[in-house]
Design a protein around this motif. Structure first.
Motif, PDB file in Angstrom:
ATOM      1  N   LEU A 158     -50.499 -57.358 -96.803  1.00 26.03           N
ATOM      2  CA  LEU A 158     -51.593 -57.851 -97.642  1.00 26.03           C
ATOM      3  C   LEU A 158     -52.196 -59.026 -96.895  1.00 26.03           C
ATOM      4  O   LEU A 158     -51.588 -60.095 -96.808  1.00 26.03           O
ATOM      5  CB  LEU A 158     -51.072 -58.271 -99.012  1.00 26.03           C
ATOM      6  N   SER A 159     -53.395 -58.835 -96.334  1.00 24.09           N
ATOM      7  CA  SER A 159     -53.906 -59.820 -95.378  1.00 24.09           C
ATOM      8  C   SER A 159     -55.384 -60.112 -95.615  1.00 24.09           C
ATOM      9  O   SER A 159     -56.158 -59.218 -95.987  1.00 24.09           O
ATOM     10  CB  SER A 159     -53.693 -59.296 -93.952  1.00 24.09           C
ATOM     11  N   GLU A 160     -55.755 -61.375 -95.397  1.00 21.62           N
ATOM     12  CA  GLU A 160     -57.147 -61.827 -95.394  1.00 21.62           C
ATOM     13  C   GLU A 160     -57.853 -61.525 -96.714  1.00 21.62           C
ATOM     14  O   GLU A 160     -59.047 -61.225 -96.742  1.00 21.62           O
ATOM     15  CB  GLU A 160     -57.901 -61.211 -94.216  1.00 21.62           C
ATOM     16  N   ASN A 161     -57.117 -61.611 -97.818  1.00 23.36           N
ATOM     17  CA  ASN A 161     -57.707 -61.437 -99.141  1.00 23.36           C
ATOM     18  C   ASN A 161     -57.938 -62.803 -99.782  1.00 23.36           C
ATOM     19  O   ASN A 161     -57.274 -63.788 -99.439  1.00 23.36           O
ATOM     20  CB  ASN A 161     -56.783 -60.603-100.028  1.00 23.36           C
ATOM     21  N   ASN A 162     -58.866 -62.838-100.738  1.00 19.86           N
ATOM     22  CA  ASN A 162     -59.152 -64.052-101.488  1.00 19.86           C
ATOM     23  C   ASN A 162     -58.876 -63.788-102.958  1.00 19.86           C
ATOM     24  O   ASN A 162     -59.372 -62.807-103.530  1.00 19.86           O
ATOM     25  CB  ASN A 162     -60.603 -64.483-101.309  1.00 19.86           C
TER      26      ASN A 162
END
Length: 746
Positions: A158-162
């Motif tokens: 789970l990467s680079e989410n806001n």
């Protein structure tokens, strides 16, 4: 012809490129027309997009487009390993992922839950290995549960989410392993990452801001939390480990700039063991503490830097926690640096603690045993109310700490027993060590120095006695340095092997207490006890300083060991040495060596004691009478050393004698008196017959050796005499340094 073909191919490729671009632009235009975007304003810094999208979710392998992310994921044409590309827009969905896929979003791709009772993304066991990247998770619905749920899912990224204002848990991981949460942003929601019954989870490079709880881990192991920024939490704790083991929290930046009265700890462990918390930067505000280990054993807290507002909070607190290592941390401007409460067998080592509103290190209710004791050593503590405080604590050891500039006491022992204090350096405080209602403590070889007027080196006080009636060491213009003090059960107190240098050494105003003050160094070999002690103080003997050399005479160019010893006792009549196994003055006692002739080598001019002795190396560089001077405190001793020239042969003479038998006599003249010689190391031979030795008889007087050959030497013949080194020695035992070789003709 070849050039023409190449030119034709180039033109053909350019034409194909133009046609491709026209087709793409046409499709994008149709898509834009069909999916008109309406900007409805800004949401916490992120652009909020209407329900229409720039282009629909697309399978990157098949190029098939879908109306929703859920349709794309669960399509029969989407297989394990596919990537779903999600265009910018606003998506309202609940997506169940049961296959390994990658879902990658463009910038300004917002997603919220269609059913607020369900997670937006749910990844199950069959979805192991899934990647979710680039989404903005937003919601105004307070009923939303989780943004992403991993349940029995392994190997997901789970990467680079806001995550913006998610009312529930942004990422919930349970019963899963080998997952990564990285480089994402969590802001203004409830909880950031919640992990339960999982292992081998990596949480790195994320930012958390204004959450109720940033990271909560329970019943999990091998969790790595690193390089995250966590700021301005709204709840009690920023990172929590509950029943966790073998996890690492490192290189995180945790700080708060807003006043949160409900905040308690930046890092909090409960019932957790074998974890490492290292190299984090923590800045607290209000009443917050840096970290607390509660019922947590065998953890390591290493190299963290913790600062605060200067009046409240604790840097590192252990509550009912055993066998932990607290090492190489820097703690500044808080209420207490390191606090141990009801904790055993912990090591607090090599920490730097400064500017505490109360105690640098505090031990409260720590009841140890001979085998299970807290070790507090090699810490540097400065500018606190009390450097170290022990209250209701037993069988703990404080050693090799440097404590300075405390407002009240460098060490304060209150209602505590059987603690050991040794080799500590205590500098500039009104009281070096204050024992109040504290018995059976041992203080061995400590340095206490203070320039503060009327300061006390060691103060003993009972609840029924005032400070004026306690054993009191006062320092005025001079430093005091106290070595070992053993406080036994009242009424007797043993004070031994101390270095006490002050106008008043021990003052005892309590007639019920006897201070046994033998075996101390009072700064000179002949202390004036009428000035140094008062009250009920016994001093049957005292430590006596001596200076010794191996010999009183030496030769030019030699090196000599000079020793100053404090391992001697004197009772005013008899001087005797004692076994240093019994004790000795504090290591590091300074001694100065000087001489009027020659020199002391290297750093030996200023030398520190070790095990009650100071050793220096003297070099005899000039002839004459050298005075070697040794000074410690108020005592100066001198030793005389005669430096003589090196033994050598000055001349050789041959003498012809006539008697009943004619023979020649060889005379050797030396530069100084001879003690003995070895004639077998002296050789006489003809030069023409080098392998044939000539026998001779010998005799000597003060500065001569005479050789009488048994066979007369012949005139006109050339001879060689060899006097080997060390074959002749002077009366101090120094031999001929180099061989003497002489060729002569009669």
């Amino acid at each position: 012809m070849k050039r023409r073909l190449m030119g034709f191919k180039s033109q053909y490729l350019i034409l194909l490129g133009i046609i491709f671009m026209v087709v793409v632009m046409f499709n994008i235009g149709n898509s834009s027309a069909a999916n008109t975007t309406n900007l409805t304003g800004h949401h916490n810094g992120m652009v909020k997009v209407s329900s229409s999208n720039y282009f629909d979710p697309t399978n990157n392998r098949t190029k098939e487009r879908f109306k929703s992310i859920d349709d794309a994921v669960n399509s029969e044409n989407t297989i394990k390993g596919d990537t779903i590309i999600v265009g910018a827009g606003n998506y309202i969905e609940n997506v169940n992922i049961n296959k390994k896929i990658s879902i990658v979003a463009f910038t300004n791709t917002n997603i919220t839950a269609k059913n607020p009772d369900l997670p937006i993304f749910t990844i199950s066991k069959n979805g192991s290995g899934t990647v979710i990247k680039g989404f903005n998770f937003v919601s105004d619905d307070p009923l939303v549960s989780n943004a992403i749920l991993l349940n029995f899912a392994n190997g997901c990224t789970l990467s680079e989410n806001n995550f913006i204002d998610v009312p529930g848990i942004s990422i919930k991981i349970q019963n899963s392993q080998n997952n990564t949460v990285s480089y994402s942003s969590f802001k203004d929601g409830m909880d950031g990452v919640d992990i339960t019954n999982s292992k081998n989870i990596i949480i790195k490079g994320n930012s958390f801001s204004q959450l109720l709880q940033s990271i909560f881990i329970s019943r999990s192991s091998y969790i790595q939390i690193s390089n995250n920024n966590i700021t301005n939490g709204r709840g009690s704790d920023y990172i929590v480990l509950d029943n966790c083991s073998k996890s690492i929290i490192e290189h995180n930046n945790l700080k708060t700039a807003i006043n949160n009265p409900t905040a308690v700890n930046l890092i909090h462990t409960l019932n957790s063991e074998n974890n490492v918390i290292s190299y984090n930067y923590m800045k607290t505000l209000s009443t917050m503490s840096g970290m607390e280990l509660q019922n947590s054993n065998s953890n390591q807290v290493l190299g963290n830097k913790i600062t605060g507002p200067g009046t409240t909070g604790c840097g590192i607190q252990l509550v009912e926690s055993d066998n932990n290592l607290i090492k190489n941390n820097v703690v500044a401007t808080l209420f207490t640096g390191v606090r141990l409460i009801s904790s055993l067998n912990n090591s607090v080592m090599n920490n730097t603690i400064s500017k505490m509103g109360e105690d640098g290190i505090s031990l409260f209710n720590c009841f140890g045993t001979e085998d299970l004791k807290n070790l507090v050593g090699y810490n540097n503590i400065s500018s606190c109310l009390n450097g170290v405080q022990l209250e209701l604590s037993f069988n703990n050891s404080l050693f090799n700490n440097t404590i300075s500039n405390s407002v009240n006491n460098n060490i304060y022992s209150l209602n505590s027993e059987c603690n050991t204090f040794y080799q500590n350096t205590l500098i500039n405080a009104p009281t070096g060590i204050f024992f109040k209602n504290s018995d059976n403590c041992t203080v061995v070889s400590n340095f206490i120095t203070s320039n503060i007027p009327d300061s006390c080196g060691v103060l003993l006080e009972n609840s029924n006695s005032a400070a004026s009636s306690a054993v009191k060491t006062v320092s005025a213009s001079k430093h005091i340095i106290v070595g070992s003090i053993q406080v036994t059960t009242l009424p007797d107190i043993d004070v031994n092997f101390n270095r006490i240098i002050c106008p008043v050494g021990i003052k005892n105003g309590n007639s019920m207490v006897t201070v046994n003050a033998g075996q101390n160094w009072w700064g000179s070999n002949h202390p004036t006890f009428t000035q140094l002690v008062s009250g009920k103080v016994k001093y049957p003997n005292w430590i006596y300083m001596t200076i010794t050399t191996k010999t009183q005479r030496t030769i030019l160019g030699s090196k000599l060991t000079v020793k100053t010893s404090f391992n001697n006792l004197y009772d005013g009549r008899t001087l005797k040495s004692f076994d240093k196994k019994l004790g000795y003055i504090p290591n590091g006692t300074i001694n100065f060596f000087v001489t009027n002739l020659g020199k002391f080598e290297g750093n030996y001019v200023k030398t520190e004691s070790a095990n009650g002795e100071v050793v220096a190396i003297y070099s005899a560089t000039k002839l004459g009478k050298a005075t070697l001077t040794s000074t410690t405190d108020n005592q100066t001793l001198k030793s005389t050393l005669i430096i003589e020239p090196v033994l050598k042969v000055l001349n050789l003479n041959t003498i012809t004698q006539r008697s009943s038998q004619n023979y020649n006599l060889i005379e050797l003249y030396l530069n100084k008196a001879i003690y003995n010689y070895n004639s077998t190391w002296i050789e006489l031979k003809q030069v023409s017959k080098p392998n044939q030795l000539i026998s001779f008889k010998t005799r000597r007087d003060s500065t001569h050796i005479y050789l009488a050959p048994k066979t007369a030497l012949k005139k006109g013949v050339t001879y060689k005499l060899i006097v080997h080194s060390n074959s002749i020695k002077d009366d101090t035992g120094n031999g001929l340094s180099t061989a003497y070789i002489k060729t002569f003709k009669l």
